[in-house]
Write an enzyme that holds these catalytic residues in place. Structure first.
Site: not given
Ligand code: MRU
Length: 373
Positions: A53-54, A90, A201, A242, A252-253
């Site tokens: 993920r990320g 995703r 996370q 993201d 972002n998250k």
């Molecule tokens: O749902 P995830 O764990 O993939 O979300 C990750 C994030 O929101 C990160 O902040 C984002 O992907 C930036 S990655 C360097």
């Protein structure tokens, strides 16, 4: 990122075994497990189930997924179908669609017999590039931490949300790159790590990788950041993204927006670390244009952790019968963002700022009808 004293990347191709491998992030922090991705289906599943993920890492995984599919069937039809399955895994992080489009564009003119090898080498190139983009973000962000350190005694307190760390990329991370560079340069830095419900996370991954590297950090509940800022305990917020659109709005998250609001109310600088593959030049209104991933409500009601016997297990934390909703991302309007830290430097979160640093990409998007500057 160092793990057990050695540099550790998050995905790779092992030429001796002829296998693509990943760190299975669903097993962290309890267990560090590497596993192989045998085929496209495994790559799609790893992305959807968040073994990887990320934003940058799911892009790299998708590239390898197409390379694996080209071994099975290098036809145009298999390429198109594989691309569709991967991008659908995703929807929010633009890096996924970016990497898939790049591989498809590279392979399409090639004879099918050459596609598998070409896709594998492009996947490795995407990985190397990601590392250098993140490292450059670290170089550009480091002076922000340095400047605070020079003005005061005691640690520079950085707050971060979710995991925009090495585990979300090939190495370095985006939001963590300036932190690792500062720590490696001997600057006294301490990180407030938002635990980041529902999947934790922050507590599970950011804390794990900072700990593995030796960076001082403290995990806090998601609701604590504003309180710490009110008491002068946060010097700087660094988060990832993201998808940042051409106007500078940042997706972002989930929970990032609330941190940005609290930061603005407390005059805490709020920077977003954005490598160029995370910028979507075709969109301009973050709130209405970006697809927000809706994930299974079970992630809200069931929490995974390590029990007292050391076993990874899950417990239910929501009253039986209650409805749950699980929006995975939110959008922070550009006006709440102090600046974007990119591989080319720091700019304002605005179309002018972005176009100033990336005139080539902004112009290209405008030429094909995207938002542009
Ligand atoms: O749902 P995830 O764990 O993939 O979300 C990750 C994030 O929101 C990160 O902040 C984002 O992907 C930036 S990655 C360097």
């Amino acid at each position: 990122m160092n793990y057990q004293g050695k540099r550790q990347e998050t995905i790779g191709y092992d030429a001796d075994r002829d296998r693509v491998w990943i760190i299975d992030q669903t097993r962290l922090p309890g267990e560090f497990v590497l596993c192989d991705l045998p085929d496209l289906t495994a790559a799609v599943r790893a992305i959807a189930d968040m073994q990887v993920r990320g934003a940058p890492l799911i892009g790299a995984t998708a590239a390898f997924g197409l390379a694996l599919e080209m071994r099975r069937d290098p036809s145009d039809a298999a390429l198109a179908a594989g691309a569709e399955r991967l991008t659908g895994a995703r929807p929010t992080a633009v890096n996924l669609a970016w990497a898939v489009a790049r591989v498809v564009q590279h392979l399409t003119p090639l004879p099918p017999a050459e596609r598998a090898a070409a896709a594998l080498s492009l996947s490795q190139e995407i990985c190397r590039e990601d590392e250098s983009l993140c490292s450059a973000i670290g170089d550009h962000g480091l002076p922000l931490i340095q400047a605070i350190a020079e003005k005061r005694d005691g640690p520079v307190n950085v707050l971060t949300h979710c995991n925009a760390g090495a585990l979300a990329t090939l190495d370095w991370g985006t939001a963590t790159a300036p932190i690792y560079k500062a720590f490696d340069a001997g600057i006294d830095v301490h990180v407030w790590v938002d635990e980041t419900r529902p999947r934790n996370q922050g507590g599970a991954l950011t804390a794990w990788e900072l700990g593995a590297h030796g960076v001082p950090h403290t995990v806090i509940v998601d609701n604590a950041g504003g309180h710490l800022m009110q008491h002068g305990l946060v010097d700087l917020c660094l988060v990832g993204t993201d998808r940042t659109v051409a106007s500078g709005d940042v997706c972002n998250k989930i929970g990032t927006y609330l941190k940005a609001l609290a930061a603005q109310d407390n005059n805490v600088p709020f920077y977003v670390c954005a490598p160029s593959p995370s910028i979507d030049w075709d969109l301009s209104d973050g709130l209405s244009d970006i697809p927000i991933e809706q994930r299974d409500g079970a992630e809200v009601s069931w929490v995974q952790g390590v029990d007292r016997q050391g076993q990874t297990s899950e417990v239910n934390v929501v009253a039986a019968g209650s409805a749950v909703r699980n929006d995975a991302f939110d959008v922070t309007p550009a006006r709440l963002v102090t600046g974007l830290i990119t591989e080319r430097g720091i700019c304002s979160a605005s179309s002018e700022g972005l176009a100033g640093l990336f005139p080539d990409l902004a112009r290209k998007a405008a030429a094909v009808g995207g938002a542009g500057p």
